[in-house]
Scaffold this motif. Sequence first.
Motif, short mmCIF file in Angstrom:
data_model
loop_
_atom_site.label_atom_id
_atom_site.label_comp_id
_atom_site.label_asym_id
_atom_site.label_seq_id
_atom_site.Cartn_x
_atom_site.Cartn_y
_atom_site.Cartn_z
N GLN A 42 0.83 -1.20 0.00
CA GLN A 42 0.00 0.00 0.00
C GLN A 42 0.86 1.25 0.00
O GLN A 42 1.47 1.58 1.01
CB GLN A 42 -0.89 0.01 1.25
CG GLN A 42 -1.89 -1.10 1.29
CD GLN A 42 -2.92 -0.97 0.17
OE1 GLN A 42 -3.61 0.04 0.10
NE2 GLN A 42 -3.03 -1.98 -0.70
N GLY A 98 -1.34 5.50 -4.72
CA GLY A 98 -2.15 4.64 -5.61
C GLY A 98 -3.61 5.03 -5.74
O GLY A 98 -4.38 4.33 -6.40
N ASP A 122 -7.07 6.46 -7.01
CA ASP A 122 -7.60 6.77 -8.35
C ASP A 122 -8.92 7.55 -8.25
O ASP A 122 -9.69 7.32 -7.32
CB ASP A 122 -7.89 5.47 -9.12
CG ASP A 122 -6.63 4.83 -9.65
OD1 ASP A 122 -5.72 5.59 -10.05
OD2 ASP A 122 -6.56 3.58 -9.65
N ASP A 137 -12.40 6.34 -6.60
CA ASP A 137 -12.27 5.54 -5.38
C ASP A 137 -13.04 6.19 -4.24
O ASP A 137 -13.19 7.42 -4.21
CB ASP A 137 -10.79 5.46 -4.94
CG ASP A 137 -9.96 4.52 -5.81
OD1 ASP A 137 -10.54 3.80 -6.65
OD2 ASP A 137 -8.73 4.53 -5.64
N GLY A 184 -7.84 -5.11 -1.94
CA GLY A 184 -7.65 -4.20 -3.07
C GLY A 184 -7.78 -2.72 -2.77
O GLY A 184 -8.13 -1.95 -3.67
N SER A 185 -7.46 -2.29 -1.55
CA SER A 185 -7.36 -0.85 -1.31
C SER A 185 -6.22 -0.30 -2.17
O SER A 185 -5.25 -1.01 -2.46
CB SER A 185 -7.12 -0.56 0.18
OG SER A 185 -6.01 -1.28 0.66
N THR A 186 -6.35 0.94 -2.63
CA THR A 186 -5.39 1.47 -3.60
C THR A 186 -4.34 2.38 -2.98
O THR A 186 -3.28 2.62 -3.57
CB THR A 186 -6.15 2.25 -4.70
OG1 THR A 186 -7.01 3.20 -4.08
CG2 THR A 186 -6.98 1.30 -5.56
N SER A 187 -4.62 2.92 -1.80
CA SER A 187 -3.62 3.72 -1.07
C SER A 187 -4.02 3.71 0.40
O SER A 187 -5.19 3.49 0.73
CB SER A 187 -3.58 5.16 -1.58
OG SER A 187 -4.74 5.86 -1.16
N SER A 231 -0.68 10.92 -4.81
CA SER A 231 -1.45 10.24 -5.88
C SER A 231 -1.84 11.18 -7.02
O SER A 231 -2.42 10.74 -8.01
CB SER A 231 -2.74 9.64 -5.29
OG SER A 231 -2.45 8.67 -4.31
N ILE A 244 -10.30 3.07 -2.04
CA ILE A 244 -10.66 1.74 -2.55
C ILE A 244 -11.78 1.90 -3.59
O ILE A 244 -12.68 2.73 -3.39
CB ILE A 244 -11.08 0.81 -1.37
CG1 ILE A 244 -11.27 -0.64 -1.82
CG2 ILE A 244 -12.34 1.34 -0.67
CD1 ILE A 244 -11.36 -1.62 -0.63
N GLN A 277 -14.82 -3.01 -4.79
CA GLN A 277 -13.98 -3.70 -3.78
C GLN A 277 -14.52 -3.39 -2.38
O GLN A 277 -14.52 -4.25 -1.51
CB GLN A 277 -12.54 -3.20 -3.87
CG GLN A 277 -11.57 -4.19 -4.50
CD GLN A 277 -11.89 -4.49 -5.93
OE1 GLN A 277 -12.17 -3.59 -6.71
NE2 GLN A 277 -11.91 -5.77 -6.27
#
Lengths: 332, 332
Positions: free
Chosen positions: B151, B155, B157, B160, B213-216, B235, B280, B284
């Motif tokens: 993480q 990340g 987006d 999210d 699948g968290s993005t940050s 990000s 996220i 997800q």
Amino acid sequence: MEFKKLGEFALIDLIKVDTIHNKENVVIGIGDDAAALIPAPHQLQLVTTDMLVEMVHFDLSTTSAWQLGYKSIAVNLSDIAAMGGHPTHVVISIALPSYLSVDFVVSLYEGMKEICHEFGVNIVGGDTVSSPNGLVINVTAMGEIDPKKLQRRSGADVGDLVVVTGSLGDSGCGLELLQQGKWTDYEFFQPLVTRHVIPRPQVTAGAMLASFGSTSMNDISDGLASEVNEIARASHVGMRIYAKMIPLSAEVCAAARALGKEGLEYALYGGEDYQLVFTIPPQQFSLVSQADLGTKLTVIGEVIEERYGVLLVDEEGAESLLEPKGYNHFRQ
Amino acid sequence: MEFKKLGEFALIDLIKVDTIHNKENVVIGIGDDAAALIPAPHQLQLVTTDMLVEMVHFDLSTTSAWQLGYKSIAVNLSDIAAMGGHPTHVVISIALPSYLSVDFVVSLYEGMKEICHEFGVNIVGGDTVSSPNGLVINVTAMGEIDPKKLQRRSGADVGDLVVVTGSLGDSGCGLELLQQGKWTDYEFFQPLVTRHVIPRPQVTAGAMLASFGSTSMNDISDGLASEVNEIARASHVGMRIYAKMIPLSAEVCAAARALGKEGLEYALYGGEDYQLVFTIPPQQFSLVSQADLGTKLTVIGEVIEERYGVLLVDEEGAESLLEPKGYNHFRQ
């Protein structure tokens, strides 16, 4: 400029330039919650930490910021060297008193970056906080080693030789010259002060010795007497150390005379030489003594049975117990 | 007893009992020049460090030694959690002023050992030195993570959701109650003080969120405003955060009223909650919201394009820029 005006994030931006000297093993360096690093396969990870406190471990009237930065990394790399390992990464915490400037910190980091560059070590993280009193620096160093070459304190065997790198006592004597304000009087003694202020960790020698089959190793941070006793205790052996074989530099002998002391005292009970003391079977030593380790090796004694203890043999051949007294981290 | 009488080696012997909670990955723990550790294959190694300084980060009149030990580890494990990782090892440096007793240090280590035991973390080394002034504690924590689940802050987006664990502002409000000496008056507010004094790192939640699948992700150490801005900056995105969706405990709302403040202020600009804020994708999130993470999850906003900046939407629907001010490590 003061830190309060600059702010923590601006300080981090200032620091993080030129911190990665080996890109291959870093995914994330400075700037996230934690660094993310790629360990080499089939290697053990080494980790060690040392804290340096103003007026306990250093005095800003006798060291520059650059020198202090260099040394604070050096003492940690020395611990990695004493395991036979290769240093890979460091993280650095600093508690800053308000009387230090941003320039001071930049210079401190320049010293840190210099030695990290020299040894291919990455600065991958840290913490910068304020201090109501003195400056405090904590460095944690990581390294790697082939498990078969790992140097413990506990591996010394009866019959091994006891060997040291470099010359001993220089740093302890250099500290005394600094404390007495005498170092400016004696140009000749400058090397002693230098060895105290910016010691060089024996990283190359440590790794090569481990490859050549040394059986135990310590870095000499607390004086030789303390370090050989640590190996003896951990390995359940005794040692016979010959005073006349302990390598002393010409400078330490001359400075000791000027200070009314014995050079040997600094070697045995002074601190912070950051040389290595190790044990090795004689046949292995005959091989390693032909290799180029970038430093001289001197046999100073032999490993004997535990029941004899750790003995110092003086110039006349008389034996006495070598007590593990010496450099004290609780100097206050 | 004083440390000078006890000595460094006796102190190490006292400390090193019950420090290894996961033997499988340790070759050498406390007691050599460095620890030697076995990294898990195909994992990234995580490393983070935090320094706690007396009268900057803690006040011994409002925390016990045990609590301080627990917290000094917790804040580091929180950083490992924020990377999605599993903590594995810590090394601990302590600079001890002469006014603290051996009993204090034993109790400090008991708090450290308690949380390390709880999370299966080994204490593998450290440094203990004297301090001419206050107590300083530095902890370096190591951890591991599958590279695919790492993480980063960078990340997030557009589209999210922005989500937090637990409730926010409790710790900052608890600190104010302690500082004003009011916490003893209000039994009801004790949980706020507890959350400040012994915060629980969200290790389980962090690792599970990374798997989902968290993005940050960031841990909330410096207040929500600062943390979401960090993610947005890294990000290259903006965010819209809804004030009315930020989770506040009943205690913080009541205590804020008693203190003449707004609960929301503590959530945005207070520090040391050590909850997680993450981004996220909605699909997800619908999966993770059905899992048991051991803490509640609250959607507080959404990721938008960078050009809008980080916006706070107030109760009336009015938008304003959410400045990254907040908890300051340079408190002095």
